[in-house]
Write an enzyme that holds these catalytic residues in place. Structure first.
Site, short mmCIF file in Angstrom:
data_model
loop_
_atom_site.label_atom_id
_atom_site.label_comp_id
_atom_site.label_asym_id
_atom_site.label_seq_id
_atom_site.Cartn_x
_atom_site.Cartn_y
_atom_site.Cartn_z
N ASP A 252 0.82 -1.20 0.00
CA ASP A 252 0.00 0.00 0.00
C ASP A 252 0.87 1.26 0.00
OD1 ASP A 252 -2.68 0.83 -0.13
OD2 ASP A 252 -2.69 1.40 1.98
N ASP B 147 -8.99 -1.48 2.76
CA ASP B 147 -8.67 -0.87 4.05
C ASP B 147 -9.67 -1.28 5.13
OD1 ASP B 147 -6.55 0.48 2.83
OD2 ASP B 147 -7.86 2.13 2.23
#
Length: 504
Positions: free
Chosen positions: A267, A308
């Protein structure tokens, strides 16, 4: 930052909703809990009659340490491919193709989400168990009465819970309430067979399931064709995250920590060191993210990717299942600690985004928040070894084996042809109680329509089933050869009653 505070609160609560509900939905009996043993065979069968068999939990996919390598590489390849296609062909075509692809997933996910929400709401309104006057009462839809559990004695004829059960109700209204209560739990076997194209579909459904499936399809189709509203996109995102948390398990905290750490690096790389993540997220208009209107510009949105939510969520969900495991060992819990870590990580993400005025990789803050809270809590409580050695791998394997054994016998379930009901009565719940009683009695006694006992004994049936030469008769083959299309809806009775019912 104060003008954005309502939006940030909305964002955090929206992220917590699928995590908390999905974690609770993933709970099942842990290995530390003893199997319940009924006090008598008759009571056991009676419970089965009322519940009409408990729903089996969905099989969870256990992750392995190798997934810590596979996940980031696969995600990176997909992200790079989408970035290339957007740059080369634009986002319109990609959004159209992916929109309908995710619509298929969305119909199932939204239907499941709505179905579970309405089921919980219905159970709160008309529970199977409730406490009144210091006693625990159990509602028996089959016997149409409510009885006291335990050594105390007492019964009621009202299907309403709590103090309402003491209020006298006219017989006509009481019978109507019992019928509606039973109708929602009545299961139907839906079968569809066709030769060209080859179709062999079978499912056990209730009216409640059908209603939620139709409602889910309406929501998804509306979101793709009629109204491109952000709240419909978020509903699909909630539902996908909710379902994903019931399908994936990190298996152990060590494996989960490894996977979260690998995706943490991915990420950070995708957001800070490449334009891939930001470009794809801004151009794709599909339910792979939650969007929140910004107070400064109604046409712009803040975004939170489903990754997320799901990636930290699978760890939080396993923390809740670990809590249940520890509950039976009389230990403390970790679910609240991991939730606090997630909220702290989300707040850190929002603060960093506000200060830097740049999109942030949420996992950069969420992963340390969740993992630090979990491992620190285990260290402080002196349960670090217990947490490290905890694994769901064995439970998942046992669950898979039990489902395989059940699948082998599922084709031998008996469904009487005289249980068929019309579409109108099936949808409106007007199937007569007398017909249901008749079906119950036939299943219990094992007799046919004429009242005579079945001519073939169980041993003979078993012998035929086990014979290597056994197979469909010529008549059956002829029927199947001539079959073009068949669609039937019948009352589903997974297993015969083991005790005689008392006529109402």
């Amino acid at each position: 930052m104060l003008p954005f505070l309502p939006m940030y609160i909305h964002l955090v609560l929206s992220a917590l909703l699928p995590i908390v509900t999905g974690s609770l939905a993933s709970l099942s009996r842990p290995s530390s809990a003893a199997k319940s043993v009924p006090r008598s065979r008759q009571e056991h069968n009676k419970d089965d009659d009322d519940d009409d068999e408990d729903e089996e939990p969905q099989k969870m996919e256990g992750l392995t340490p190798s997934d810590a390598i596979v996940f980031p590489l696969t995600a990176g390849a997909v992200l790079a491919g989408l970035y290339f296609l957007i740059q080369r062909y634009g986002a319109v075509v990609i959004n159209f193709i992916l929109g309908w692809y995710f619509a298929l997933v969305g119909v199932y996910s939204v239907s499941l989400f709505i179905n579970d929400a309405l089921t919980i709401a219905w159970d709160l309104v008309l529970p199977d168990f409730y406490v009144d006057q210091g006693k625990v009462w159990r509602v028996s839809t089959l016997d149409r009465k409510t009885e006291v559990l335990g050594e105390s004695r007492g019964s009621r004829s009202s299907p309403l819970p709590g103090p309402l059960g003491r209020v006298p109700i006219p017989k006509l209204a009481r019978d109507f309430l019992w019928r509606q209560r039973g109708a929602l739990k009545t299961k139907y076997l839906v079968k569809c067979d066709a030769r060209k194209p080859s179709v062999d579909f079978k499912a056990t459904l209730t009216r409640h399931n059908v209603f939620c499936a139709v409602l889910g399809a309406v929501v998804v189709v509306s979101a793709n064709t009629v109204v491109k509203a952000w709240y419909l996109t978020n509903l699909q995102g909630f539902a996908v995250s909710y379902g994903a948390l019931q399908l994936m398990s990190p298996t152990s905290f060590g494996t989960g920590s490894l996977i979260l750490s690998a995706l943490f690096v991915y990420d950070v790389w995708a957001v800070f060191f490449t334009p891939l993540m930001v470009t794809v997220a801004k151009n794709l208009d599909v339910p792979i993210k939650l969007v929140f209107p910004r107070p400064d510009d109604a046409r712009s949105f803040s975004m939170l990717g489903l990754g997320d939510i799901v990636i930290p969520g699978i760890m939080i969900a396993m923390a809740l299942r670990f809590d249940l495991y520890l509950f039976y060992l009389k230990k403390q819990t970790y679910f609240r600690a991991s939730l606090c870590g997630y909220v702290a990580g989300m707040i850190a993400t929002l603060v960093a985004m506000n200060v830097s005025d740049h999109p942030q990789p949420a996992l950069l803050y969420l992963v340390p928040g969740v993992l630090t809270s979990l491992w620190t809590a285990s260290l402080v409580r002196g349960e670090l070894k217990l947490m490290w050695e905890f694994s769901e791998g064995i439970d998942l394997e046992e669950d898979h084996n039990s489902k395989s054994n059940e699948a082998k016998t599922s084709d031998k379930e008996k469904v009487s042809s005289d249980q068929s009901s019309g579409w109108w009565s099936w949808l409106t719940g007007t199937t007569s109680a007398s017909k249901l009683d008749e079906v119950e009695k036939k299943a219990a006694s094992g007799k046919d329509e004429n009242g005579s006992a079945d001519s073939k004994s169980e041993a003979e049936v078993k012998k035929i089933d086990e014979s290597p030469d056994s197979g469909p008769s010529k008549a059956t083959k002829s029927v199947k050869d001539d079959l073009v299309f068949s669609f039937t809806v019948t009352l589903a009775r997974p297993k015969a009653r083991a005790h005689t019912e008392t006529p109402r």
